[in-house]
Design a protein around this motif. Structure first.
Motif, PDB file in Angstrom:
ATOM      1  N   SER A 119       0.838  -1.201   0.000  1.00 52.17           N
ATOM      2  CA  SER A 119       0.000   0.000   0.000  1.00 52.17           C
ATOM      3  C   SER A 119       0.876   1.254   0.000  1.00 52.17           C
ATOM      4  CB  SER A 119      -0.968  -0.001   1.190  1.00 52.17           C
ATOM      5  OG  SER A 119      -0.261   0.213   2.396  1.00 52.17           O
ATOM      6  N   LEU A 120       1.992   1.197   0.706  1.00 54.53           N
ATOM      7  CA  LEU A 120       2.885   2.362   0.742  1.00 54.53           C
ATOM      8  C   LEU A 120       3.432   2.665  -0.659  1.00 54.53           C
ATOM      9  CD1 LEU A 120       4.223   4.394   2.722  1.00 54.53           C
ATOM     10  CD2 LEU A 120       6.217   2.887   2.732  1.00 54.53           C
ATOM     11  N   LEU A 121       3.775   1.611  -1.392  1.00 55.14           N
ATOM     12  CA  LEU A 121       4.352   1.791  -2.734  1.00 55.14           C
ATOM     13  C   LEU A 121       3.284   2.174  -3.772  1.00 55.14           C
ATOM     14  CD1 LEU A 121       6.988  -1.121  -2.856  1.00 55.14           C
ATOM     15  CD2 LEU A 121       7.371   1.297  -2.368  1.00 55.14           C
ATOM     16  N   GLN A 122       2.014   2.256  -3.338  1.00 54.25           N
ATOM     17  CA  GLN A 122       0.973   2.760  -4.241  1.00 54.25           C
ATOM     18  C   GLN A 122       0.417   4.086  -3.747  1.00 54.25           C
ATOM     19  OE1 GLN A 122      -2.064  -0.350  -5.123  1.00 54.25           O
ATOM     20  NE2 GLN A 122      -0.565  -1.755  -4.252  1.00 54.25           N
ATOM     21  N   SER A 123       1.034   4.634  -2.702  1.00 59.86           N
ATOM     22  CA  SER A 123       0.430   5.796  -2.043  1.00 59.86           C
ATOM     23  C   SER A 123       0.733   7.102  -2.782  1.00 59.86           C
ATOM     24  CB  SER A 123       0.951   5.887  -0.606  1.00 59.86           C
ATOM     25  OG  SER A 123       2.328   6.191  -0.618  1.00 59.86           O
ATOM     26  N   ARG A 124      -0.054   8.095  -2.443  1.00 59.00           N
ATOM     27  CA  ARG A 124       0.199   9.434  -2.981  1.00 59.00           C
ATOM     28  C   ARG A 124       1.561   9.934  -2.523  1.00 59.00           C
ATOM     29  NH1 ARG A 124      -4.365  13.207  -3.196  1.00 59.00           N
ATOM     30  NH2 ARG A 124      -6.230  12.071  -3.806  1.00 59.00           N
ATOM     31  N   ALA A 125       1.905   9.629  -1.263  1.00 57.02           N
ATOM     32  CA  ALA A 125       3.208  10.079  -0.751  1.00 57.02           C
ATOM     33  C   ALA A 125       4.333   9.525  -1.613  1.00 57.02           C
ATOM     34  CB  ALA A 125       3.400   9.628   0.700  1.00 57.02           C
ATOM     35  N   PHE A 126       4.215   8.245  -1.991  1.00 53.50           N
ATOM     36  CA  PHE A 126       5.279   7.600  -2.761  1.00 53.50           C
ATOM     37  C   PHE A 126       5.466   8.264  -4.129  1.00 53.50           C
ATOM     38  CE2 PHE A 126       6.810   4.243  -5.692  1.00 53.50           C
ATOM     39  CZ  PHE A 126       8.036   3.997  -5.095  1.00 53.50           C
ATOM     40  N   TYR A 127       4.340   8.657  -4.734  1.00 54.96           N
ATOM     41  CA  TYR A 127       4.440   9.277  -6.064  1.00 54.96           C
ATOM     42  C   TYR A 127       4.468  10.794  -6.004  1.00 54.96           C
ATOM     43  CZ  TYR A 127       3.885   4.659  -8.033  1.00 54.96           C
ATOM     44  OH  TYR A 127       4.095   3.346  -8.376  1.00 54.96           O
ATOM     45  N   SER A 128       4.587  11.354  -4.780  1.00 50.24           N
ATOM     46  CA  SER A 128       4.588  12.809  -4.664  1.00 50.24           C
ATOM     47  C   SER A 128       5.862  13.386  -5.260  1.00 50.24           C
ATOM     48  CB  SER A 128       4.475  13.225  -3.202  1.00 50.24           C
ATOM     49  OG  SER A 128       5.668  12.878  -2.512  1.00 50.24           O
ATOM     50  N   ARG A 129       5.769  14.651  -5.587  1.00 44.38           N
ATOM     51  CA  ARG A 129       6.920  15.355  -6.137  1.00 44.38           C
ATOM     52  C   ARG A 129       8.072  15.297  -5.145  1.00 44.38           C
ATOM     53  NH1 ARG A 129       5.132  21.075  -6.456  1.00 44.38           N
ATOM     54  NH2 ARG A 129       3.581  20.052  -7.772  1.00 44.38           N
ATOM     55  N   ARG A 130       7.734  15.395  -3.851  1.00 42.62           N
ATOM     56  CA  ARG A 130       8.768  15.462  -2.840  1.00 42.62           C
ATOM     57  C   ARG A 130       9.566  14.164  -2.733  1.00 42.62           C
ATOM     58  NH1 ARG A 130       8.282  16.589   3.483  1.00 42.62           N
ATOM     59  NH2 ARG A 130      10.508  16.890   3.703  1.00 42.62           N
ATOM     60  N   ALA A 131       8.917  13.059  -3.022  1.00 44.65           N
ATOM     61  CA  ALA A 131       9.597  11.775  -2.856  1.00 44.65           C
ATOM     62  C   ALA A 131      10.517  11.453  -4.028  1.00 44.65           C
ATOM     63  CB  ALA A 131       8.568  10.658  -2.679  1.00 44.65           C
ATOM     64  N   ARG A 132      10.251  12.108  -5.163  1.00 42.95           N
ATOM     65  CA  ARG A 132      11.054  11.798  -6.344  1.00 42.95           C
ATOM     66  C   ARG A 132      12.485  12.275  -6.168  1.00 42.95           C
ATOM     67  NH1 ARG A 132       7.884  11.050 -10.935  1.00 42.95           N
ATOM     68  NH2 ARG A 132       9.783  10.904 -12.152  1.00 42.95           N
TER      69      ARG A 132
END
Lengths: 451, 432
Positions: free
Chosen positions: B286-299
């Motif tokens: 679920s973490l690897l599908q989350s908004r946080a994971f794909y957020s600009r900040r995480a990239r």
């Protein structure tokens, strides 16, 4: 929909050109998210050690700045102290070692009781010159005779044997009292494996640390100085030089993102390329009338001199000479090793003296244990306990420290230790490098009055 | 950030017209959940969608080369040689069809950091490694119970010295401080009492062995509860405390998503992991599908570990490498597998970056570029190679300087090799 830093990223290309916190929602998200820590640390994002590297790149040799350097020489395998600093006046020595004792006539006498092994002429000169101190009977309570465990005790300076596998030199590097930053604060030469002595023991980085520059305190272990370079293997020298220039240019080009991980890595790479070139230039410019002997240890010490003279502010060097585990036919083996030690060290000291850098350097030896007083049935010696330890340098008050351990008062066939090895460490850490030693050693130890 | 925002960040990322599921996101997932993807792998992830792509990372098809490598373990340990052991694991990472399993094993190796230097028997290190590989995505409590009886761990933390009347606190302390709760979430007294519960948990002949004679069967008080606890009881108590979920969730988030989660997010992460019964694989999916994971900040926010860097480069370039040479290179970069520097594992993040480590990375990239076999990358242009190896934008002057450097190189092979090693030496190549 979520926006701001944790928002999605519809267009990668826009990311970098968009200033952080440029809209109110994003700003709230940013501040809320990081509590100002990143904002505060942005100013320190340039690792502090780079400042030092830049200095070095600007041609300010540390060798002239009077910074003190510690060189630790590990005699691996357990050097036989009794045949190194020979108690020629003690009859028990000859009684217990009928086939391997050094004859009285061959000993290089230092006083009426002890003298050096005949192969150690270089170190004898250093001693006569007042530049070599010999601490006698160095050990620790309740000694362990296992190579692994005793080495661990010496390198960690931790007798209890906890799970922390950090080393006394690594912890010493973490304390930067009175020292500038360096791109190469600690260097182990001669192997890729980091000696435990140089392993740092840092708390898990907090956010603050993560934004800082803790990498400055980490030591490096390299086979040789050639590794510290973009090698350009398979390329002609001209093409390799072009490519080095290319890589430096690519890392030097500013990015739009001027904070965060990318900038940290970019500046680190950029200064690394510059430092590697500078080190290479310095090493190729290095010249010395001193001829180092054809020994492995001599080659390592020569590289130590090169790095020190190049002005990288390295505070601690660590080199190893192995092969001291002389269970059989000890005479020939140890004679060769002591010749290597003595001649290499003498050349190193002569080289430093020639370059006017001897006063900045302290060299100390250690070995995980000495060996039994009684020789074994194979003309060798088995694992023992306390042994002498050498300290050399321009700032050393030379001479014998303490008396030779008695040979008529043994514990389990071994000499009693007189000086705790951690007092020698306190001398190196506190008296020489100026770093408070109690925190590094876990308890206060009195330095010896030799530096 | 308000709590509502934190919870939203953990909701699944929903592709939309303005924020679609695209190649960049698929590549991001493959880098973090694995070791980077080739063009074909990115195509497959794109087709599978965010959920299917995550599933494939853990449950996809495994190839024969990987199975053959994995099966070599028992042969490898016979040599008791560290470098062989390291090469073996690195080659597994290079060949893995379910890279998330290897990635989580690496995570647990750093978490339960155990070194061959003290354990001395490669066979025991292999056994611990298998534990991480086979159970790393399962329920944490089961993993923690198994680790507490793992022979390598027992040797590593001096369990044989832990005897009734003479407790050795080493394991009990690290269990709480490093493995489950984190500093400040237990009292000194808890460590002392827990150590008594582990007395007699010994290792004999390379196997876990409960020595009843050495076990203190008396009453102990741990976290305010009294009873004749044994080690298993204490492990269960630790794993079930809410601090454990928060501690683990944060560490996993830092490893897989972003090195600096804010407090509100940490709280939400802990709750969500707890809600899933600390089943690591479920929660990670679920973490690897989350908004946080794909957020600009995480990239591009994570500094690659030496293993990430080296394995990623080999996988994406299609190079063939000598495993032992690769192991030596990765050790030079600061990550000697099976030999972490301390019981705390590797500090990671910015600590990976030192002058010697960066030079080792650059020199390894050069070695990879000399590989006898390499994949082809589109039309072989600067842009095609940049797209294959680097996440996100590269400033135009950098791109142009690269293009100018390779312009005189007419041989396409030389050109490609030059581009691979120079691109892999860009600052951007050390981030994922």
């Amino acid at each position: 929909m979520l926006t701001g830093e944790w928002g999605q990223t519809p267009d990668d290309g826009n990311r970098q050109s968009r200033p952080l916190g440029s809209d109110p929602v994003s700003r709230r998200g940013f501040l809320g998210a990081i509590g100002g820590v990143v904002l505060a640390s942005a100013a320190f994002d340039v690792p502090r050690f780079l400042v030092r590297a830049a200095l070095a790149a600007g041609g300010q040799p540390a060798a002239k700045s009077g910074e003190r350097v510690l060189v630790v020489v590990q005699l691996q395998g357990g050097n036989d102290g009794l045949n190194t600093v020979v108690p020629f006046a003690m009859d028990d020595y000859y009684r217990r070692r009928p086939s391997i004792a050094i004859a009285r006539a061959d000993v290089r006498k230092l006083d009426d009781v002890v003298g050096l092994h005949p192969e150690m002429s270089g170190m004898e000169s250093l001693f006569k010159d007042g530049r070599l101190a010999i601490v006698q009977g160095v050990g620790y309570p309740d000694p362990d005779r296992s190579h692994f465990r005793s080495t661990e005790i010496w390198e960690s300076a931790d007798l209890a044997g906890g799970a922390s596998r950090s080393g006394w030199l690594g912890r010493c590097l973490c304390d930067r009292s009175g020292h500038g930053e360096s791109l190469l604060p600690g260097v182990a030469l001669g192997g890729r494996e980091m000696p435990q002595a140089l392993v740092a023991d840092r708390p898990r980085p907090t956010r603050n640390d993560a934004a800082g520059d803790e990498s400055a305190s980490s030591a490096v272990a390299v086979e040789s100085l050639d590794e510290f370079r973009v090698r350009g293997e398979g390329l002609s020298p001209e093409k390799a030089a072009l490519e080095r220039k290319l890589l430096a240019d690519l890392a030097g080009e500013p990015r739009i993102d001027t904070e965060g991980s990318l900038e940290f890595v970019r500046q680190s790479l950029s200064s690394t390329f510059a430092a590697a070139e500078r080190l290479h230039d310095a090493v190729s410019r290095y010249s010395s009338p001193v001829n180092y002997p054809d020994f492995d240890l001599a080659r390592k010490l020569r590289q130590v001199a090169q790095v020190h003279l190049a002005g990288f502010g390295t505070r601690i060097f660590f080199v190893t000479l192995g092969g001291f585990d002389t269970h059989a036919s000890q005479r020939q083996t140890q004679a060769l090793l002591l010749r290597e030690l003595s001649q290499s060290l003498a050349a190193f000291v002569a080289d430093l003296r020639h370059h006017g850098a001897l006063d900045q350097v302290l060299v100390m030896t250690f070995s995980e244990f000495g060996r039994r007083v009684e020789e074994n049935g194979s003309a060798g010696t088995d694992h023992g306990t306390a042994a002498p330890l050498f300290i050399a340098g321009g700032g050393v008050k030379g001479g014998l420290v303490g008396a030779h351990p008695r040979l008529d008062d043994l514990v389990d066939g071994d000499v009693k230790f007189a000086v705790d090895f951690r007092r020698v460490y306190a001398t190196a850490i506190e008296s020489w490098l100026g770093v408070p030693s109690a925190s590094v050693l876990g308890a206060p130890f009195d330095p010896l009055p030799i530096v | 950030m308000i709590d509502g925002d934190a919870k939203k960040l953990l909701e699944p990322f929903e592709p939309s017209a303005e924020d679609p599921w695209d190649r960049a996101k698929a590549a991001h997932l493959l880098r973090r959940g694995g070791f980077g993807g080739t063009a074909l792998e990115i195509d497959a992830a794109l087709k599978a969608g965010p959920e299917g792509a995550v599933h494939a990372l853990a449950e996809g098809d495994e190839c024969d080369a990987y199975r053959d490598t994995l099966a070599l373990g028992d042969v490898i340990v016979a040599s008791n040689d560290l470098e062989s052991l390291q090469a073996w694991w690195l080659l597994r990472c290079v060949r893995a069809g379910r890279p998330l399993r290897e990635k989580i094993a690496l995570f647990w190796h750093g978490h339960f950091a155990t070194s061959l230097a003290k354990v001395e028997r490669a066979r025991l290190m292999l056994r611990q490694n298998r534990l991480f590989l086979e159970r790393g995505l399962g329920p944490f409590e089961e993993l923690l119970q198994a680790v507490s009886r793992d022979p390598a761990m027992l040797v590593w933390l001096d369990s044989n010295d832990n005897r009734r009347g003479k407790p050795n606190e080493n394991y009990a302390r690290e269990l709480m401080e490093l493995f489950s709760l984190g500093l400040g979430n237990y009292a000194e007294g808890d460590v002392k009492e827990a150590a008594r519960a582990f007395t007699g948990w010994h290792v004999q002949g390379g196997e876990f062995f409960f020595d009843a004679d050495k076990h203190d069967a008396g009453s102990k008080t741990v976290f305010g509860k009294s009873g004749a606890w044994d080690g298993g009881d204490v492990v269960a108590m630790c794993a079930r405390r809410p601090e454990c979920a928060a501690f683990l969730a944060r560490k996993l988030f830092e490893f897989f998503v972003h090195p600096e989660p804010d407090p509100a997010l940490v709280a939400a992460l802990g709750e969500s992991l707890r809600a899933r019964g600390l089943r690591i694989g479920d929660w990670l999916a679920s973490l690897l599908q989350s908004r946080a994971f794909y957020s600009r900040r995480a990239r591009r926010a994570v500094i690659k570990s030496p293993v990430d860097f080296a394995v990623g480069l080999v996988r994406v370039s299609g190079a063939t490498v000598d495993g032992k040479a690769m192991a030596r290179a990765v050790a030079s970069m600061g990550q000697s597998l099976f030999a972490p520097p301390t019981v705390k594992g590797w500090d990671g993040g910015r600590h990976w970056i030192s002058a010697a480590a960066l030079l080792a990375r650059v020199n390894f990239a050069a070695a990879v570029s000399r590989s006898p076999k390499l994949d082809a990358f589109g039309d072989g242009s600067v842009d095609a190679l940049l797209a294959a190896f680097v996440d996100g934008p590269i400033p135009a002057p950098v791109r142009d300087r690269l293009a100018a450097h390779v312009a005189p190189l007419h041989d396409p092979d030389t050109r490609m090799r030059t581009l691979i090693r120079t691109i892999a030496s860009l600052p951007e190549s050390h981030l994922c």
